[in-house]
Write a protein that holds these residues in place. Structure first.
Motif, PDB file in Angstrom:
ATOM      1  N   LEU A   1       0.823  -1.206   0.000  1.00 13.22           N
ATOM      2  CA  LEU A   1       0.000   0.000   0.000  1.00 13.22           C
ATOM      3  C   LEU A   1       0.861   1.262   0.000  1.00 13.22           C
ATOM      4  O   LEU A   1       0.544   2.241  -0.691  1.00 13.22           O
ATOM      5  CB  LEU A   1      -0.939  -0.004   1.207  1.00 13.22           C
ATOM      6  CG  LEU A   1      -2.027  -1.090   1.199  1.00 13.22           C
ATOM      7  CD1 LEU A   1      -2.806  -1.088   2.500  1.00 13.22           C
ATOM      8  CD2 LEU A   1      -2.972  -0.910   0.016  1.00 13.22           C
ATOM      9  N   LEU A   2       1.958   1.228   0.755  1.00 14.80           N
ATOM     10  CA  LEU A   2       2.859   2.381   0.773  1.00 14.80           C
ATOM     11  C   LEU A   2       3.488   2.600  -0.597  1.00 14.80           C
ATOM     12  O   LEU A   2       3.542   3.730  -1.095  1.00 14.80           O
ATOM     13  CB  LEU A   2       3.950   2.166   1.833  1.00 14.80           C
ATOM     14  CG  LEU A   2       3.494   2.203   3.293  1.00 14.80           C
ATOM     15  CD1 LEU A   2       4.649   1.840   4.222  1.00 14.80           C
ATOM     16  CD2 LEU A   2       2.938   3.580   3.656  1.00 14.80           C
ATOM     17  N   HIS A   3       3.953   1.522  -1.212  1.00 12.17           N
ATOM     18  CA  HIS A   3       4.544   1.625  -2.552  1.00 12.17           C
ATOM     19  C   HIS A   3       3.502   2.046  -3.586  1.00 12.17           C
ATOM     20  O   HIS A   3       3.778   2.848  -4.473  1.00 12.17           O
ATOM     21  CB  HIS A   3       5.158   0.282  -2.969  1.00 12.17           C
ATOM     22  CG  HIS A   3       6.491   0.009  -2.369  1.00 12.17           C
ATOM     23  ND1 HIS A   3       6.641  -0.580  -1.139  1.00 12.17           N
ATOM     24  CD2 HIS A   3       7.750   0.245  -2.836  1.00 12.17           C
ATOM     25  CE1 HIS A   3       7.934  -0.701  -0.871  1.00 12.17           C
ATOM     26  NE2 HIS A   3       8.619  -0.212  -1.877  1.00 12.17           N
ATOM     27  N   PHE A   4       2.315   1.491  -3.468  1.00 13.56           N
ATOM     28  CA  PHE A   4       1.282   1.715  -4.482  1.00 13.56           C
ATOM     29  C   PHE A   4       0.883   3.179  -4.538  1.00 13.56           C
ATOM     30  O   PHE A   4       0.879   3.797  -5.612  1.00 13.56           O
ATOM     31  CB  PHE A   4       0.064   0.850  -4.181  1.00 13.56           C
ATOM     32  CG  PHE A   4      -0.955   0.841  -5.284  1.00 13.56           C
ATOM     33  CD1 PHE A   4      -0.866  -0.080  -6.321  1.00 13.56           C
ATOM     34  CD2 PHE A   4      -1.994   1.755  -5.305  1.00 13.56           C
ATOM     35  CE1 PHE A   4      -1.795  -0.091  -7.342  1.00 13.56           C
ATOM     36  CE2 PHE A   4      -2.931   1.751  -6.322  1.00 13.56           C
ATOM     37  CZ  PHE A   4      -2.835   0.827  -7.346  1.00 13.56           C
ATOM     38  N   TYR A   5       0.558   3.741  -3.395  1.00 12.48           N
ATOM     39  CA  TYR A   5       0.089   5.128  -3.393  1.00 12.48           C
ATOM     40  C   TYR A   5       1.227   6.124  -3.614  1.00 12.48           C
ATOM     41  O   TYR A   5       0.997   7.236  -4.084  1.00 12.48           O
ATOM     42  CB  TYR A   5      -0.638   5.423  -2.084  1.00 12.48           C
ATOM     43  CG  TYR A   5      -1.997   4.789  -2.025  1.00 12.48           C
ATOM     44  CD1 TYR A   5      -3.011   5.202  -2.891  1.00 12.48           C
ATOM     45  CD2 TYR A   5      -2.277   3.758  -1.134  1.00 12.48           C
ATOM     46  CE1 TYR A   5      -4.266   4.608  -2.864  1.00 12.48           C
ATOM     47  CE2 TYR A   5      -3.531   3.159  -1.097  1.00 12.48           C
ATOM     48  CZ  TYR A   5      -4.516   3.589  -1.961  1.00 12.48           C
ATOM     49  OH  TYR A   5      -5.747   2.989  -1.928  1.00 12.48           O
ATOM     50  N   LYS A   6       2.458   5.704  -3.326  1.00 11.32           N
ATOM     51  CA  LYS A   6       3.592   6.586  -3.548  1.00 11.32           C
ATOM     52  C   LYS A   6       4.021   6.590  -5.006  1.00 11.32           C
ATOM     53  O   LYS A   6       4.301   7.655  -5.580  1.00 11.32           O
ATOM     54  CB  LYS A   6       4.763   6.139  -2.667  1.00 11.32           C
ATOM     55  CG  LYS A   6       6.027   6.974  -2.862  1.00 11.32           C
ATOM     56  CD  LYS A   6       7.147   6.442  -2.000  1.00 11.32           C
ATOM     57  CE  LYS A   6       8.441   7.226  -2.242  1.00 11.32           C
ATOM     58  NZ  LYS A   6       9.564   6.723  -1.419  1.00 11.32           N
ATOM     59  N   ASP A   7       4.061   5.391  -5.616  1.00 10.63           N
ATOM     60  CA  ASP A   7       4.608   5.264  -6.974  1.00 10.63           C
ATOM     61  C   ASP A   7       3.557   5.369  -8.070  1.00 10.63           C
ATOM     62  O   ASP A   7       3.777   5.996  -9.092  1.00 10.63           O
ATOM     63  CB  ASP A   7       5.344   3.927  -7.114  1.00 10.63           C
ATOM     64  CG  ASP A   7       6.505   3.824  -6.137  1.00 10.63           C
ATOM     65  OD1 ASP A   7       7.008   4.878  -5.732  1.00 10.63           O
ATOM     66  OD2 ASP A   7       6.878   2.692  -5.773  1.00 10.63           O
ATOM     67  N   GLU A   8       2.404   4.717  -7.840  1.00  8.84           N
ATOM     68  CA  GLU A   8       1.416   4.665  -8.917  1.00  8.84           C
ATOM     69  C   GLU A   8       0.354   5.763  -8.809  1.00  8.84           C
ATOM     70  O   GLU A   8      -0.059   6.338  -9.795  1.00  8.84           O
ATOM     71  CB  GLU A   8       0.707   3.302  -8.948  1.00  8.84           C
ATOM     72  CG  GLU A   8       1.508   2.206  -9.597  1.00  8.84           C
ATOM     73  CD  GLU A   8       2.491   1.571  -8.622  1.00  8.84           C
ATOM     74  OE1 GLU A   8       2.277   1.716  -7.413  1.00  8.84           O
ATOM     75  OE2 GLU A   8       3.455   0.948  -9.067  1.00  8.84           O
ATOM     76  N   GLY A   9      -0.079   6.011  -7.597  1.00  4.76           N
ATOM     77  CA  GLY A   9      -1.109   7.026  -7.402  1.00  4.76           C
ATOM     78  C   GLY A   9      -2.397   6.709  -8.127  1.00  4.76           C
ATOM     79  O   GLY A   9      -3.081   7.601  -8.625  1.00  4.76           O
ATOM     80  N   ARG A  10      -2.757   5.452  -8.193  1.00  2.90           N
ATOM     81  CA  ARG A  10      -3.967   5.055  -8.899  1.00  2.90           C
ATOM     82  C   ARG A  10      -4.847   4.216  -7.990  1.00  2.90           C
ATOM     83  O   ARG A  10      -4.462   3.861  -6.883  1.00  2.90           O
ATOM     84  CB  ARG A  10      -3.616   4.273 -10.167  1.00  2.90           C
ATOM     85  CG  ARG A  10      -2.801   3.035  -9.892  1.00  2.90           C
ATOM     86  CD  ARG A  10      -2.089   2.535 -11.123  1.00  2.90           C
ATOM     87  NE  ARG A  10      -2.989   2.240 -12.223  1.00  2.90           N
ATOM     88  CZ  ARG A  10      -2.578   1.908 -13.434  1.00  2.90           C
ATOM     89  NH1 ARG A  10      -1.285   1.840 -13.692  1.00  2.90           N
ATOM     90  NH2 ARG A  10      -3.429   1.627 -14.391  1.00  2.90           N
ATOM     91  N   ARG A  11      -6.037   3.890  -8.464  1.00  2.00           N
ATOM     92  CA  ARG A  11      -6.984   3.152  -7.644  1.00  2.00           C
ATOM     93  C   ARG A  11      -6.620   1.670  -7.606  1.00  2.00           C
ATOM     94  O   ARG A  11      -6.149   1.102  -8.592  1.00  2.00           O
ATOM     95  CB  ARG A  11      -8.395   3.324  -8.198  1.00  2.00           C
ATOM     96  CG  ARG A  11      -8.888   4.762  -8.143  1.00  2.00           C
ATOM     97  CD  ARG A  11     -10.288   4.879  -8.710  1.00  2.00           C
ATOM     98  NE  ARG A  11     -11.233   4.105  -7.934  1.00  2.00           N
ATOM     99  CZ  ARG A  11     -12.545   4.014  -8.234  1.00  2.00           C
ATOM    100  NH1 ARG A  11     -12.995   4.619  -9.313  1.00  2.00           N
ATOM    101  NH2 ARG A  11     -13.342   3.313  -7.471  1.00  2.00           N
TER     102      ARG A  11
END
Length: 448
Positions: free
Chosen positions: A62-72
């Motif tokens: 979750l940390l990587h996802f919202y930091k790197d992708e910024g998508r749903r």
């Protein structure tokens, strides 16, 4: 002691890598699940188990996802699994044969093992295909190691020094202890009745081999590399020596569906040649004749292969109907079958509840049967929403059919977590491949 240290380092590396290279951490975790039959790693007074590792991976993702992708986040691939678990949890509120706290604790552990890693694999795979390549290598290396070790175990009479040492460390029972004393060799070329390789039970190992066989078979048609034939041969031989007849039956049923749906004359010709070769081997081998005769042995007397006959299964089905009396609609409780075996051991009629249908009827009754049916229908619909080509769609259909065929013949002993991993992984691979319009996975570097 050296083995225990290496296993602990392996497990700790999964956690450490999750904060630096999540894709590599996920791949290592997948390999760990195949190569190590348990997890109990003491670190700073805390014993790290599967659920703790799953939680750390989810937090890191979750940390990587919202930091790197910024998508749903995407739940489409795991939504059938989520629906299954939450409906079964709701059903547990109306079941009284098992203490609800016990039901919830068991549900929580199963939910985390089935849903978290598959959720991460799907979301990470469709946003960073590099992770799918890492997992591909993890599966190749771990199955290769386990397959070679499985061949080594053929001459040890059912003993397994690797799992025996680890089971002592984890404080669990080693299935090899039972099979080494059962003296039930099913092939003349092997002194072992059943082989579990690096996993906790032969049936778990055989199911992993079934999924791996399908994955290699599907990818082979996309890459046309000779290394696939060698790897498929290794997997097939390990299925044969595992001693689990249901694995052979599940592969046959799955491939029959696959070939019929594709209507490919080339594949049917290849299949016909393989069937012809197998037929010659069966006719000329007494051991193979016994194995294949046991598939159609209604009475249990036509083959000297020990195990369940069709007549026995019918008796067990009647036993399941008798056991659920008074609880026909909701059953006796979430994982009542596991609860029963923990308290009393094997059931006098149902033994170890060796069929998914027996487990569902006893645990959750008629409503549970409807919930599981809905789950499988949603699975078939899920990959049809995401994939365009019939070839890819039928590949996922076949995986579901293999899982269903297998669990109908053996029961459900935490197999769902492996099915969820392979299903979401193959779905992610095929989805990304069609999106990029080129195959993203290949053994070209291995072959050359």
């Amino acid at each position: 002691m050296t083995l225990i240290i290496l296993v602990n380092i392996f497990a700790i590396s999964i956690i450490v890598l999750s904060f630096f290279d999540l894709s590599l951490s996920i791949a290592c975790y997948v390999a760990y699940l195949i190569l190590v039959p348990g997890m109990q790693v003491p670190v700073a007074g805390i014993s790290f188990s599967y659920n703790i590792v799953n939680s750390i991976l989810l937090l890191s993702f979750l940390l990587h996802f919202y930091k790197d992708e910024g998508r749903r986040l995407s739940f489409v691939a795991v939504s059938p699994f989520l629906l299954l678990f939450f409906l079964l949890l709701f059903l547990s509120l109306f079941q009284e044969a098992v203490p609800w706290r016990w039901q919830f604790n068991y549900w929580r552990g199963a939910f985390m093992q089935v849903c978290i890693l598959s959720f991460i694999i799907w979301n990470r795979g469709i946003t960073q295909p590099r992770s799918l390549v890492y997992i591909r290598w993890a599966l190749f290396i771990s199955i290769l190691i386990s397959g070679i070790y499985g061949i080594y175990l053929m001459q040890l009479g059912g003993e397994n020094p690797y799992t025996s040492q680890l089971s002592d460390y984890f404080g669990s029972r080693d299935a090899a202890d039972f099979f080494s004393s059962s003296n039930d060799p099913r092939l003349g070329l092997s002194s072992a009745g059943k082989i579990q390789s690096t996993m906790d039970h032969p049936m778990t190992w055989a199911l992993i081999l079934c999924f791996s066989f399908l994955l290699e078979f599907v990818l082979m048609q996309k890459h046309r590399n000779s290394i696939y034939w060698i790897f498929i041969a290794l997997i097939s031989f390990n299925i044969l020596i595992s001693g689990v007849r249901t694995a052979i039956a599940a592969i046959i049923v799955g491939l029959f569906y696959y070939l019929i749906k594709l209507k490919s004359s080339k594949l049917i010709m290849v299949a016909a040649i393989i069937v012809f070769c197998i037929s010659i081997a069966v006719v000329t081998s007494k051991d193979l004749t016994n194995i294949f005769t046991s598939f159609i042995d209604v009475s249990g007397n036509k083959s000297n292969i020990s195990g369940s006959s069709i007549a026995m299964r019918l008796d067990q089905f009647n036993g399941a109907l008798h056991e659920m009396k008074g609880n026909e609609m909701v059953g006796k409780g979430y994982e009542w079958t596991s609860y029963y075996m923990e308290k009393y051991g094997d059931h006098p009629v149902l033994l170890s509840f060796e069929s998914l249908i027996f487990i569902v009827l006893c645990n959750s009754g008629i409503l549970g049967l409807l919930i599981w049916t809905t789950f499988f229908i949603l699975l078939f619909r899920t990959h049809r929403k995401l994939l365009l080509g019939n070839h890819d769609i039928y590949s996922l259909d076949t995986m579901i059919i293999i899982y269903l065929s297998y669990t109908m013949g053996t029961g459900e002993y935490d197999y769902l977590k492996f099915f969820a991993i392979f299903y979401t992984y193959m779905l992610a691979v095929l989805y990304v491949t069609q999106s990029h319009q080129v195959p993203i996975l290949s053994y070209r570097k291995i072959a050359h």
